[in-house]
Motif scaffolding. Sequence first.
Motif, mmCIF file in Angstrom:
data_model
loop_
_atom_site.group_PDB
_atom_site.id
_atom_site.type_symbol
_atom_site.label_atom_id
_atom_site.label_comp_id
_atom_site.label_asym_id
_atom_site.label_seq_id
_atom_site.Cartn_x
_atom_site.Cartn_y
_atom_site.Cartn_z
ATOM 1 N N ALA A 56 0.729 -1.296 0.127
ATOM 2 C CA ALA A 56 -0.057 -0.138 0.031
ATOM 3 C C ALA A 56 0.788 1.223 -0.081
ATOM 4 O O ALA A 56 1.944 1.193 0.712
ATOM 5 C CB ALA A 56 -0.940 -0.130 1.235
ATOM 6 N N GLY A 115 8.384 -1.472 10.622
ATOM 7 C CA GLY A 115 7.143 -1.813 10.178
ATOM 8 C C GLY A 115 6.276 -1.106 9.003
ATOM 9 O O GLY A 115 5.249 -0.919 8.864
ATOM 10 N N LYS A 131 9.649 -2.242 4.562
ATOM 11 C CA LYS A 131 11.017 -2.481 3.631
ATOM 12 C C LYS A 131 11.215 -4.039 3.518
ATOM 13 O O LYS A 131 11.613 -4.247 2.086
ATOM 14 C CB LYS A 131 12.102 -1.880 4.532
ATOM 15 N N THR A 132 10.784 -4.836 4.388
ATOM 16 C CA THR A 132 11.125 -6.254 4.133
ATOM 17 C C THR A 132 10.106 -6.540 2.834
ATOM 18 O O THR A 132 10.474 -7.378 2.107
ATOM 19 C CB THR A 132 11.025 -7.055 5.457
ATOM 20 N N LEU A 133 8.812 -6.038 2.899
ATOM 21 C CA LEU A 133 7.858 -6.447 1.898
ATOM 22 C C LEU A 133 8.314 -6.199 0.638
ATOM 23 O O LEU A 133 8.090 -6.758 -0.539
ATOM 24 C CB LEU A 133 6.733 -5.493 2.508
ATOM 25 N N ASN A 149 16.423 0.731 10.135
ATOM 26 C CA ASN A 149 15.813 1.637 10.603
ATOM 27 C C ASN A 149 16.748 2.573 11.354
ATOM 28 O O ASN A 149 16.416 3.177 12.210
ATOM 29 C CB ASN A 149 14.476 1.177 11.318
ATOM 30 N N ARG A 209 -1.794 -3.152 11.110
ATOM 31 C CA ARG A 209 -2.160 -4.754 11.213
ATOM 32 C C ARG A 209 -2.409 -5.193 12.635
ATOM 33 O O ARG A 209 -3.312 -5.824 12.506
ATOM 34 C CB ARG A 209 -0.832 -5.418 10.686
HETATM 35 N N1 LIG Z 1 3.090 -0.268 2.738
HETATM 36 C C1 LIG Z 1 2.558 -1.477 3.188
HETATM 37 N N2 LIG Z 1 1.742 -2.307 2.555
HETATM 38 C C2 LIG Z 1 1.112 -3.415 3.075
HETATM 39 N N3 LIG Z 1 1.665 -3.757 4.104
HETATM 40 C C3 LIG Z 1 2.494 -3.388 4.813
HETATM 41 C C4 LIG Z 1 3.065 -2.127 4.461
HETATM 42 N N4 LIG Z 1 3.668 -1.627 5.459
HETATM 43 C C5 LIG Z 1 4.101 -2.510 6.254
HETATM 44 N N5 LIG Z 1 2.787 -3.429 6.076
HETATM 45 C C6 LIG Z 1 2.730 -4.783 6.969
HETATM 46 O O1 LIG Z 1 3.389 -4.645 8.084
HETATM 47 C C7 LIG Z 1 4.309 -5.816 8.202
HETATM 48 C C8 LIG Z 1 5.916 -5.500 8.639
HETATM 49 O O2 LIG Z 1 6.440 -5.069 7.563
HETATM 50 P P1 LIG Z 1 7.757 -5.223 7.083
HETATM 51 O O3 LIG Z 1 8.309 -6.192 7.890
HETATM 52 O O4 LIG Z 1 7.953 -4.971 5.716
HETATM 53 O O5 LIG Z 1 8.298 -3.762 7.786
HETATM 54 P P2 LIG Z 1 9.980 -3.172 7.870
HETATM 55 O O6 LIG Z 1 9.861 -2.035 7.240
HETATM 56 O O7 LIG Z 1 10.948 -4.325 7.257
HETATM 57 O O8 LIG Z 1 10.250 -3.465 9.509
HETATM 58 P P3 LIG Z 1 11.566 -3.506 10.352
HETATM 59 O O9 LIG Z 1 12.464 -2.190 10.017
HETATM 60 O O10 LIG Z 1 10.995 -3.591 11.702
HETATM 61 O O11 LIG Z 1 12.299 -4.788 9.900
HETATM 62 C C9 LIG Z 1 4.042 -6.404 6.855
HETATM 63 O O12 LIG Z 1 4.263 -7.738 7.018
HETATM 64 C C10 LIG Z 1 2.626 -5.905 6.417
HETATM 65 O O13 LIG Z 1 1.938 -6.706 6.679
#
Ligand SMILES: Nc1ncnc2c1ncn2[C@@H]1O[C@H](COP(=O)(O)OP(=O)(O)OP(=O)(O)O)[C@@H](O)[C@H]1O
Length: 549
Positions: free
Chosen positions: A276, A316, A319-321, A418, A481
Amino acid sequence: MISDVCIPNRLNIIEEDDPLGKRTIKARKLIFHSYKASLELLNNQNSLYLLKNKLNYFNHNVSNKKMQAYKRFFEQSINFGNGYTFVGTNKSTHFDDLIKPHNCLKIGTSCGSLEINTKECFDHFISLFFGNTSIKITTEFPRMRKVPSFPNYLKPRITDNEMDKTKGTRMFSNPKNDFMTAREVNVQNNKDNQMKESFTAQKRKLGPRRGFSTKFVSPLLANMENEKSSQNSELRGSSQNEEVDERLKNIEPRMVELIRSEIMDIQQKLTWDDIAGLHSAKRAVQEAVVWPLLRPDIFKGLRRPPKGILLFGPPGTGKTLIGKCIASQSKSTFFSISASSITSKWIGDGEKMVRALFAVARCHQPAVIFIDEVDSLLSQRNETEHESSRRIKTEFLVQLDGATTESEDRILVVGATNRPQELDEAARRRFTKRLYIPLPDYEARLDLLQRLLSKERNIMNGNDFDEIARKSEGFSGADLRNLCSEAALEPIRSVDCRKLDQIDITEVRPVAVDDFFKSFTVVRASVSSKDLDQYIEWDKTYGSGSGNP
Ligand SMILES: Nc1ncnc2c1ncn2[C@@H]1O[C@H](COP(=O)(O)OP(=O)(O)OP(=O)(O)O)[C@@H](O)[C@H]1O
C-alpha cells in the motif's frame, strides 16, 4: 552409491568411555559406513564431493566437547591380527578424513586407514571392529576402484614417491587395480559419460530452494528415510554447478552450501500492488532493480543500475515487504541474508563467508542480495570493535565496490535498516540509491485498512474506514495490522467463552467500527515523532528523494 551405504545421520553423544557399548558401536558405525561409502565411491568424484560435504556438516554440528569424545575412537589402534591394522588418525579428527582410504599400509605405518583388498579381510575387519555385538552390519564387499585423478581434498597424505622411499606398499598396489584393459577402460568411460549425461539432463539451476519461513535442515540431521529418497535428486541438483564453476574454486564447499541455503524462493507471489502507498519508492526500486534485470541490454553504460540500494525508514513500514516483492518480481536469484548468517564465531570465517556470498551470487546472476537490518553488519567502524568484525566489513565494502567483480556482473545488494545514521560512511557511499520508506499517509492507510478487512466479515462503510484512517495518523503498516487484529478479536471476546468450542463461525458477529475504537485504546503508534524527525533529517542529507509516500 551413497544411498546404499550412506553414513548414519545421527550419532549419540559420547561423553564417557564406553568400549563397545552402544555409543562406541555408533561411533564405529559412522567410521565404518563413511569408510565403506568412500571405497564404493572412489570412481565417482561427484558423490565423493557430496559425502565430504555431509561429513563437513557433521563436523560443523558437533561441538568441541563431543569432538574430543569422538577423537578417542579415532585414536584407537585396532589390530586385526591378520597383518592389518586400523591406525587412528592422531592429528586430525575431521570426519572428512574418513573419505581418504588411500595409502593403505601394513602394520607399523600411520596412514590412518585400512587395507581391505579381499572380502575375507573386510569381513574380518567388521567382526573385529564391532566385536560380538548384535548390531547388524551389512558387509558386502565394496567395489573398490581407482580414482582417475585426485581432487584437491583427496590428495594423498603421502605421495607415491615418498611411499616408495619408505618401503611401504603403494596405494592400490594390487596389480589388478592398477591395470585395466582397453576394453575395461572403454566400459568405464562409457559409464562415466552416462552418469555425466544423466546429471546434466536433470540439472537444476539452483538446487532445492527454500521458502521464507522454511528453516535450513542439515542433510546429516535430516531423517534417514527422507534422505534416502532425496539422495538422488540432491546428488544431481545440489553441487554440480558449483563444483565445476571456476569462480567457486577457492571457496570452501561448506560455505558454498551455507550460502546456497540462503537462496530464497517466495512461495506466496507478491505484486507491487500488494504494497500500500509508497509509490515513489516502488517506482525507484522497479527502475533500479526489476527493469535492468529484465532488460540488461537497455540498462547499460550510463543507464547502468546501481550496485547497492538502501531502504531506510521507521520500523514496520514495508521495507522487508519490498524485499520480498523484489524476490517475487525480478526473476533473479534472491539471497536473503542476515548478519548472523555471515558472521561466524570462527575468526576469519566471516570474511570468507562474505567472499563466498558474492562468488555464489556471481554464479547465479542476475542476483539480488537482500540484507535486512544492514546496520548490524555495516555499522561504523571504530577502534574498540573486534578485528574480525572490521575484516568482515572491509571485505563487504570491497565486494560491494566491485573491485573484485566484473563491471557487467549483475549483482544488486539491497540493504534495509531503521538506523541509517549508524551505517558506516563508506557503506553509505556504496548504496548509491538511498530510498526513504516513510510511514503510510492517509491514502495508504485507507488502502491498507480496506485490504486487511477484506479478508474478515465486517459491517463497515466508507465513512467508518475514513474515520479510522484519519484516527490512525502516525501508525506504521505493522501498527495498522496490529490494530486490525485487535479489532477482529473483539467479536470473539463478546462470545461466552464456555460456548467457544461449540459455536459455529457464522454465529460470530462481524467486525464493526466500535471494535476499532476499542482497539485504539490498546494499540498505539510505535514510532515517535522525534524518531521521525531523525529519518526526515537523514533523508534530506543523504536520501535519494523518495520521501513522498
Ligand atoms: N506499505 C505496506 N503495505 C502493505 N503492508 C504493509 C506495509 N507496510 C507494512 N505492512 C505490514 O507490516 C508488516 C511488517 O512490514 P515489514 O516487515 O516490511 O516492515 P519493515 O519496514 O521491514 O520493518 P523492520 O524495519 O522492523 O524490519 C508486513 O508484513 C505487512 O503486513
